[in-house]
Design a protein around this motif. Structure first.
Motif: not given
Length: 458
Positions: A89-96, A104-107, A112-113, A133-139
């Motif tokens: 549904t795109g929710g993981a991408q929204v949170l990511a 920021g990208e480098h952090r 996630l931690g 996991l879906p948030i981790i994989f999306s990032v």
């Protein structure tokens, strides 16, 4: 699971356990036998070698397998549905995107931690990791690089919180057995968990991500056809779906802690009802139903049904291999290997905090279950603690942390969690030993060192 009477001494039992682990690794790594088949075969061989009676071998195998599946199957299935619903549904991408915009990208691995540390306070390791996991994989998909760079900091955060901080059941049970103050243990455990995660989970995760190039799991890359012209869900809705199981599970863990300290009556109906709602399978089921209702206005029912169906297929192998890992650990526990080892170590004359760590670590390595190692060690050292004069409330908390650290180290092939992580990230066993096992050992070892330093200072 009941243990059987064996005529073998501690030495032969420990030799059999070591041989069984080596045989299992040889079958999987050298001869490329599927992990499920290898675990079942080695479980039978180990049961025969430790002289478990013939008529009890199959019940022992099924008992270990069934007990693990009872804890894992519903959790993994429902958690996978939540994860896939957020992904499709795109929710993981929204949170990511929100996390990356804030940190920021480098952090991104640090973000996630930190999120996992917060989510990991009330929720168990496996449930928290599966939902994240879906948030981790999306990032990882957005920024590239090894998946380990993003997965290990998050997994390490869940592992550290689960092992060291109440209201998780392990430290609560140990505190009850040793008479430690739960409230003080929350403070001590949290203070120790943060640097433990930073050095053992976050920094190691960054290093492992540079050393091992782990691709995104194929199951994540397979997609379900999306409804067209559907806007992604609001960040508030995604956060609600993620927080719902945490809040519900905290009903169980929090009320259990309050029962232990005597603040509420654990036998009252309202407490039992709320704790029932907070049991992980029930909490995840409620969350799945809420997510389906929330997304039904944006997506067709047929589409959501396909999403849930697609979530279950890839996890069948994960569930079976994890159950077989529980079978192998169950055989080792039933054979009495853990008790033989604990009896050998309990009379060594070591300082209490060192004995607590060593016995817990040895039990963890021998039979796989962190919970069994933690609770058994607490029961074994309780008389030593009672007989040691001058122990403060802080000392008792540090002993609990030492036990939890020992119960965390050296997760390997007899631990169902090892197979859960290996299969979800689609890592081979050699890489899992070099990454997950090392990280768990770092987490447990750092927690123990910090506990020793704390006991010397306070």
């Amino acid at each position: 699971m009941n243990e059987v009477t064996t005529t073998l001494g501690a030495g032969p039992l420990l030799s059999i356990a070591a041989g069984a682990v080596l045989l299992l690794l040889l079958m999987i790594i050298r001869f490329r036998l599927h992990a499920f088949l290898a675990l079942v075969l080695v479980s039978i061989i180990t049961a025969l070698a430790t002289q478990i009676p013939f008529d009890k071998i199959v019940p022992t195998l099924l008992g270990g397998f069934g007990t693990t599946l009872a804890a894992v199957a519903l959790l993994v299935g429902l958690g996978a549905m939540i994860g896939r619903l957020l992904e499709i549904t795109g929710g993981a991408q929204v949170l990511a995107d929100t996390l990356i915009n804030k940190f920021g990208e480098h952090r991104a691995p640090f973000a996630l931690g930190v999120a996992s540390l917060l989510f990991g306070f009330p929720i168990f390791f496996d449930a928290g990791l599966i939902v994240m996991l879906p948030i981790i994989f999306s990032v990882a998909k957005r920024f590239g690089g090894s998946t380990l760079k993003y997965a290990l900091p998050a997994a390490g955060a869940f592992a550290a919180m689960h092992a060291l901080v109440p209201p998780h059941p392990g430290p609560v049970a140990a505190a009850e057995l040793l008479g430690a103050n739960i409230g003080l243990l929350v403070i001590v455990g949290t203070i120790i968990a943060l640097p433990t995660w930073y050095f053992g989970g976050y920094l190691f995760g960054l290093w492992a991500g540079k050393r091992y190039d782990l691709k995104l799991p194929a199951s994540f890359l397979t997609d379900v056809p999306r409804d067209t012209n559907v806007a992604p869900p609001a960040f508030s809705l995604v956060l609600t779906i993620l927080l719902m199981p945490l809040v519900l599970i905290f009903l169980d863990t929090g009320l259990n802690t309050l029962t232990v300290i005597g603040a509420v009556d654990g036998g009252s109906s309202w407490v039992q009802f709320l704790r029932m709602l907070g049991k992980t399978p029930v909490a995840l089921l409620i969350t799945v139903l809420f997510a389906l209702i929330a997304f039904s206005g944006r997506h067709s029912r047929q589409h959501l049904e396909k999403v849930c169906e697609g979530a279950l297929g890839p996890i069948c192998s994960i569930i079976l291999v994890t159950g077989a890992g529980g079978m192998f650990g169950g055989v080792l526990r039933t054979s009495g290997i853990g008790d033989a080892l604990a009896a050998t170590l309990s009379d060594t004359g070591m300082p209490v905090i060192l004995a607590a760590f060593v016995i817990s670590a040895a039990l963890r390595v021998a039979q796989g279950s962190a919970t069994v190692a933690l609770t058994t060690t607490a029961a074994l050292v309780a008389p030593m603690v009672a007989a040691t004069p001058g122990l403060s409330e802080f000392d008792l908390c540090f002993i609990v942390v030492a036990i939890a650290g020992g119960a965390t180290v050296l997760s390997h092939v007899n631990d169902s969690g090892f197979w859960l992580v290996s299969r979800f990230l689609e890592m081979d066993e050699k890489t899992t030993l070099k990454t997950w096992t090392v990280m768990e050992t770092l987490l447990g070892g750092i927690a123990f060192i910090l506990a020793v330093i704390g006991s010397l200072i306070l």
